[in-house]
Motif scaffolding. Structure first.
Motif: not given
Length: 238
Positions: A2-28
Motif C-alpha cells: 500500500t502506498e503511504k499516505v502523507e498529508r502535505p503541510n502546504y495550503y490548498a487552493i479551491i477557487p470559486a470556479s471549482v467550488r461552484y462547478d455543478n458538473n464535478l461529482p463527489g469530492k472532486a
C-alpha cells in the motif's frame, strides 16, 4: 504494498470556479485542492490514483472519475511520460489550469522530475518541447473561460467570435501567453483612450488580433488639465 499516505503541510487552493462547478461529482473539488497543495510543494502533482484513493477512502475508479471530471471541465490537465520506444508509463503529472492559480504554480521540467524519480533521468524522450505541448493541450473550455474574463472588460464588444479565434490562436502558441499579460495591455490601452477621448476603441476582433502589442500614448494630446486618467485597476474595472 500500500502506498503511504502523507498529508502535505502546504495550503490548498479551491477557487470559486471549482467550488461552484455543478458538473464535478463527489469530492472532486477537494481532490482539486489536494492537487494544488502537491503542486505548491514540488512544482507539479505526481501522486498516483492509489495515493488519492487511500487518502479519501474510495476506490481508484472513483478517483479516476473525479480526475476525468476535473479535466473535462477545464480545471486540470494530465500528462504522461513513457519509457522511450515503449508504452510503459514512467511518470504521470497533473497541472493546474484554472487562472490565476496556474501562474502561482511551477510547470514540471526534466530536471525536477528527475529529482523525484531517478528512473526518468535517462529515459524521458523529447521533453524540450514540453512547454509548447502544454500550451497546445489547454482545453477549449478553459480557453473560453479565460477569454470571457477579459472580453467583459474590453470596451468595444464587436465580432466576439473572431476575437475569440484570434485569442485562442495566440494562447496556443506559448504557455507564456496568458491573461495576466493581456489585462496589463488592456489597462494601458484604456489609459490611452482616456487620455485621448476623441479616439474610439478598436473593434474587439481587431484588438485581439495582435493589436494589444501596440505602443500606447498615455498622456493627453490636448492641453486640458482635466484629462487625468485613472491610475488603479479599480478605477478602470470597478
Amino acid at each position: 504494498m500500500t502506498e503511504k499516505v502523507e498529508r502535505p503541510n502546504y495550503y490548498a487552493i479551491i477557487p470559486a470556479s471549482v467550488r461552484y462547478d455543478n458538473n464535478l461529482p463527489g469530492k472532486a473539488s477537494l481532490l482539486y485542492g489536494e492537487i494544488t497543495a502537491l503542486c505548491n510543494q514540488k512544482g507539479y502533482c505526481w501522486a498516483s490514483d492509489s495515493y488519492f484513493a487511500n487518502l479519501y477512502g474510495v476506490s481508484k475508479q472513483t478517483i479516476q472519475n473525479w480526475l476525468k471530471a476535473l479535466e473535462n471541465n477545464g480545471h486540470i490537465v494530465r500528462e504522461v511520460i513513457y519509457e522511450e520506444g515503449t508504452q510503459k508509463i514512467l511518470h504521470r503529472y497533473i497541472k493546474i489550469l484554472v487562472y490565476p492559480t496556474q501562474n502561482n504554480l511551477h510547470t514540471p521540467t526534466q530536471n525536477n522530475l528527475g529529482v523525484n524519480n531517478t528512473s526518468i533521468n535517462t529515459t524521458v524522450n523529447n521533453t524540450s518541447n514540453k512547454k509548447h505541448s502544454a500550451a497546445n493541450a489547454t482545453p477549449l473550455v478553459q480557453l473560453k473561460k479565460d477569454f470571457e474574463e477579459i472580453w467583459k472588460e474590453y470596451p468595444n464588444k464587436q465580432d466576439k467570435g473572431r476575437a475569440f479565434n484570434h485569442y485562442k490562436a495566440w494562447r496556443k502558441k506559448s504557455v507564456n501567453h496568458n491573461n495576466a499579460y493581456l489585462f496589463e495591455r488592456l489597462r494601458l490601452y484604456k489609459k490611452h483612450l482616456a487620455a485621448n477621448p476623441w479616439k474610439s476603441p478598436m473593434n474587439g476582433s481587431t484588438w485581439f488580433n495582435g493589436r494589444f502589442t501596440d505602443d500606447y500614448e498615455l498622456t493627453s494630446s490636448g492641453n486640458s488639465s482635466n484629462n487625468t486618467a485613472p491610475q488603479t485597476r479599480e478605477d478602470w474595472f470597478g
